[in-house]
Enzyme design. Structure first.
Site, mmCIF file in Angstrom:
data_model
loop_
_atom_site.group_PDB
_atom_site.id
_atom_site.type_symbol
_atom_site.label_atom_id
_atom_site.label_comp_id
_atom_site.label_asym_id
_atom_site.label_seq_id
_atom_site.Cartn_x
_atom_site.Cartn_y
_atom_site.Cartn_z
ATOM 1 N N TYR A 59 -0.361 9.667 22.964
ATOM 2 C CA TYR A 59 -0.777 10.363 21.746
ATOM 3 C C TYR A 59 -0.333 9.583 20.503
ATOM 4 O O TYR A 59 0.711 8.934 20.496
ATOM 5 C CB TYR A 59 -0.181 11.766 21.681
ATOM 6 C CG TYR A 59 -0.797 12.764 22.632
ATOM 7 C CD1 TYR A 59 -1.871 12.429 23.451
ATOM 8 C CD2 TYR A 59 -0.300 14.062 22.720
ATOM 9 C CE1 TYR A 59 -2.417 13.345 24.323
ATOM 10 C CE2 TYR A 59 -0.837 14.992 23.595
ATOM 11 C CZ TYR A 59 -1.892 14.627 24.394
ATOM 12 O OH TYR A 59 -2.430 15.542 25.256
ATOM 13 N N SER A 217 -7.888 22.630 25.065
ATOM 14 C CA SER A 217 -9.132 22.841 24.324
ATOM 15 C C SER A 217 -9.642 24.272 24.459
ATOM 16 O O SER A 217 -10.793 24.503 24.844
ATOM 17 C CB SER A 217 -10.224 21.852 24.762
ATOM 18 O OG SER A 217 -11.257 21.770 23.797
ATOM 19 N N PRO A 218 -8.811 25.279 24.138
ATOM 20 C CA PRO A 218 -9.244 26.674 24.298
ATOM 21 C C PRO A 218 -10.424 27.057 23.421
ATOM 22 O O PRO A 218 -11.158 27.990 23.749
ATOM 23 C CB PRO A 218 -7.997 27.468 23.915
ATOM 24 C CG PRO A 218 -7.187 26.551 23.077
ATOM 25 C CD PRO A 218 -7.430 25.181 23.619
ATOM 26 N N LEU A 223 -15.965 24.524 18.807
ATOM 27 C CA LEU A 223 -17.272 25.128 19.055
ATOM 28 C C LEU A 223 -17.175 26.645 19.213
ATOM 29 O O LEU A 223 -18.161 27.357 18.957
ATOM 30 C CB LEU A 223 -17.904 24.520 20.311
ATOM 31 C CG LEU A 223 -18.274 23.038 20.236
ATOM 32 C CD1 LEU A 223 -18.894 22.573 21.540
ATOM 33 C CD2 LEU A 223 -19.229 22.760 19.073
ATOM 34 N N GLY A 225 -14.916 28.414 17.533
ATOM 35 C CA GLY A 225 -14.140 28.865 16.383
ATOM 36 C C GLY A 225 -14.983 29.261 15.192
ATOM 37 O O GLY A 225 -14.506 29.195 14.047
ATOM 38 N N GLY A 226 -16.223 29.704 15.434
ATOM 39 C CA GLY A 226 -17.101 30.100 14.329
ATOM 40 C C GLY A 226 -17.819 28.932 13.694
ATOM 41 O O GLY A 226 -18.076 28.925 12.489
#
Length: 339
Positions: A59, A217-218, A223, A225-226
């Site tokens: 990361y 990636s919940p 996509l 998330g509104g």
């Protein structure tokens, strides 16, 4: 500082390790989040009751530098009980240099990668040491022997995995059992309303072997998330620099076009419920059987606070049925693909 009461706690799989039901993911630290802001986010996570902080040696996306681990290490080194309150997990597998044996899961790379992560994290042990991917060229017995050495040396406490297929989890657990070892304590996999493939084999394997599940990636890169509401209001945001970010954004837009109708139906349902799409998506995931703790990756303090609101959302059976109709799951294996 006492732990907050906004986040629930549970055991990680069959282990006695107590973890928060949200995991603080750190993939953005060093790329989209500065070191100063990352420190504030980690401190606030503790205030909310989040004790599990997850990272990886790759990361930060500066080849071989482990930038995100360095940021976390600096934060841990500032004292104040930060290390003692943190369940620290990191991962290995990714390539850290062009030389051979600087990637994968060979016993040599496991040893070297662990030592390097310990230096960057400024700690003498890692709570959960995770394999970031499968290594088809390294047998499980070699992996478990290397992990056993690290445990004996006191450098790691538990072993976890990420992005493993169900059969590989089973093979790993059986290999560990032959050695008289507990094997994996956790698995990280992509799992959300849009991506439910894990229900076929991965979740059942984890349930069978008592492996805790930490979905990444919940919100499926935003996509769930509104995104359509933001699109209409022209709040999609300015693309961030960098080839990796640009590629990620392009893939997201392609996926949005493919699932636009379902995402619109989902956002319409959330409007009926009077809840935000992000909260509904997270509440659904928190309620799924076998899910220990979703991994959130906030770039800001506001996004971190927003993630905790899912604990206040209750989804009744009718709503769950409507969500299943919008985003059908694959069904159990093998019935999903055979008679």
């Amino acid at each position: 500082m006492e732990s907050g009461d906004l986040v629930e706690f549970t055991n990680l799989g069959r282990s006695g390790l107590t973890v928060s039901r949200l995991v603080l993911g750190t993939d953005n630290f060093g790329t989209q989040t500065t070191e100063e802001d990352a420190s504030k986010i980690m401190d606030h996570a503790h205030e909310l009751g989040i004790n599990l902080i997850d990272t990886s040696d790759v990361y930060g996306w500066r080849f071989g530098e482990g930038l995100t681990e360095q940021i976390i290490g600096w934060w841990l080194s500032t004292g104040g009980g930060r290390r003692e309150r943190t369940v620290l997990s990191t991962k290995l597998y990714g390539r850290m240099s062009e030389w051979p044996n600087h990637a994968g899961l060979s016993a040599l790379h496991i040893r070297r990668a662990c030592e390097a992560s310990l230096r960057r994290l400024r700690t003498d042990y890692i709570d959960i040491y995770q394999m970031h991917h499968i290594d088809r060229s390294t047998p499980w017995d070699e992996i478990w022997e290397a992990m056993d050495v690290l445990k004996t040396q006191g450098k790691i406490v538990y072993v976890g995995s990420s992005n493993q297929p169900g059969w590989h989890i089973a093979a790993g657990q059986e290999a560990a059992a032959r050695r008289g070892r507990p094997g994996l304590v956790s698995e990280q996999t992509i799992y959300n309303l849009l991506e439910r493939t894990a229900e076929l084999e991965v979740l059942p394997a984890c349930a069978h072997y008592g492996v805790g599940m930490m979905p990444w990636s919940p919100l499926d890169a935003g996509l769930l998330g509104g995104i359509l509401r933001k699109e209409r209001e022209n709040r999609m945001g300015t693309p961030l620099p960098g080839a990796k970010v640009a590629t990620h954004r392009g893939k997201r837009l392609i996926k949005l076009d493919r699932h636009r109708a379902a995402i619109q139906a989902f956002e319409d349902l959330c409007d009926e419920l009077g809840e935000s799409p992000a909260d509904v998506a997270m509440a659904w995931l928190l309620g799924r059987p076998g899910v220990t703790a979703p991994i959130i990756g906030p770039r800001t303090l506001a996004q971190l606070d927003a993630a905790t609101r899912a604990f206040e959302v209750s989804l009744d059976d009718k709503t769950l049925e409507r969500l299943d109709a919008i985003f059908p799951g694959p069904g159990p294996a093998p019935e999903a693909y055979s008679w």
